[in-house]
Write an enzyme that holds these catalytic residues in place. Structure first.
Site, short mmCIF file in Angstrom:
data_model
loop_
_atom_site.label_atom_id
_atom_site.label_comp_id
_atom_site.label_asym_id
_atom_site.label_seq_id
_atom_site.Cartn_x
_atom_site.Cartn_y
_atom_site.Cartn_z
N GLU A 133 -2.68 5.87 3.58
CA GLU A 133 -1.65 5.52 4.57
C GLU A 133 -1.52 6.61 5.64
OE1 GLU A 133 -0.30 2.69 4.82
OE2 GLU A 133 -0.25 1.74 2.85
N HIS A 184 5.50 -5.06 -0.83
CA HIS A 184 4.66 -3.88 -1.01
C HIS A 184 5.47 -2.65 -1.48
CE1 HIS A 184 1.49 -0.90 0.87
NE2 HIS A 184 1.99 -0.47 -0.27
N HIS A 212 6.33 7.18 0.84
CA HIS A 212 6.06 5.77 0.58
C HIS A 212 5.91 5.59 -0.92
CE1 HIS A 212 4.31 1.91 0.20
NE2 HIS A 212 3.14 2.38 -0.15
N HIS A 215 6.69 2.52 -4.49
CA HIS A 215 6.73 1.11 -4.89
C HIS A 215 7.85 0.86 -5.91
CE1 HIS A 215 2.02 1.03 -4.18
NE2 HIS A 215 2.69 1.13 -3.04
O1 2HA Z 1 -1.72 5.05 -1.70
O2 2HA Z 1 0.51 2.87 -1.97
O3 2HA Z 1 0.00 1.66 0.30
C1 2HA Z 1 -1.60 3.80 -2.25
C2 2HA Z 1 -0.60 2.99 -1.53
C3 2HA Z 1 -1.01 2.34 -0.28
ZN ZN Z 2 1.70 1.31 -1.17
#
Ligand code: 2HA
Ligand code: ZN
Length: 270
Positions: free
Chosen positions: A120, A215, A143, A145
């Protein structure tokens, strides 16, 4: 460690230590399967000339677009395909320090090892470029999840502007206090793409945390702990909502008057 830049620069060791701590939390929370998620942190403010001028281990990797505001800046970046749980133990083996070229078109990897940065990179560096361009002091981009927040983006109604901000704020007063700008929504876009980067930047003018549909989450903050804390607080609200639903009822949520009272008492921006 003795040959690491961290041994020579205690302030850098502190900042990267914070990244490692947060990486461990992401894994423990179940938000960072395999190589999931990314962290980049601007370290230019604590770099002296000897760090700034380290010879490249890998030179001239193209960014793919000119990002002139971050020309000459230094960043710690999680490595691509690296695991958060490994980074938490050994941040310089699973991430690296990069120096952006003065024209903002490419970067060098300068320490400790030639670990290639995050997939990313396009969105992270575009976001740092945007932040510096508007004079922001924010240094961290996260970032990750989070299961509960990502699940909520699978529901069309929650993708309407500020529906989730209101819902999550109303679950517990802390969420509005500590995530006062709420949460923006970015419609699904290919991971790692400039389309995702640009849509994220559009939302960042109004929010510090944005949800990437189906995502993950992208959060920006003064430092990585602050970015993490906002996502953690929003996730707590999502958990309260889901727990109530699991008990068979829709949670009432704080009333408009209670929310307004919070806004005034805590001098919140929205
Ligand atoms: O690095 O989460 O969006 C892995 C991720 C890509
Ligand atoms: Zn990701």
């Amino acid at each position: 460690m003795t040959n690491s830049v961290l041994a020579k620069f205690p302030m850098l060791a502190n900042r990267i230590g914070e990244v490692a701590e947060v990486a461990g939390y992401l894994w423990q929370k179940g938000w960072a399967e395999r190589n999931g998620g990314n962290i980049t942190v601007n370290i230019s403010d604590i770099a002296d000339d000897s760090l700034r001028n380290l010879p490249p281990l890998v030179a001239g990797i193209p960014i793919g677009r000119p990002l002139s505001n971050i020309g000459g800046q230094l960043f710690y970046c999680k490595g691509t395909n690296k695991r958060m749980r490994d980074l938490s133990r050994a941040p310089m083996q699973h991430g690296s320090i990069v120096r952006i070229a003065t024209d903002g078109l490419s970067y060098d990897i300068i320490a400790d090892y030639p670990v290639k940065p995050t997939s990313e990179m396009a969105s992270h560096m575009s976001i740092h470029d945007y932040l510096l361009g508007k004079g922001s002091s924010y240094k961290a981009v996260l970032h990750t999840h989070p299961i509960d927040l990502v699940a909520m983006t699978h529901h069309r109604e929650f993708l309407q502007k500020d529906v989730l901000s209101r819902l999550l704020w109303s679950m517990i007063p802390e969420t509005r206090a500590f995530c006062p700008r709420g949460v923006g929504i970015v419609p699904y876009a290919l991971p790692g793409s400039f389309a995702l980067a640009d849509a994220t930047i559009r939302e960042l003018s109004d929010y510090d945390v944005v949800l990437w549909e189906k995502h993950g989450v992208c959060a920006v903050g003064e430092n990585i702990m602050e970015a993490f804390d906002m996502v953690d607080t929003l996730s707590k609200s999502a958990q309260i909502y889901l727990t109530a639903k699991g008990m068979g009822f829709v949670p009432e949520g704080m009333t408009d008057a209670q929310m307004e009272e919070m806004k005034v008492a805590f001098h919140l921006p929205k």
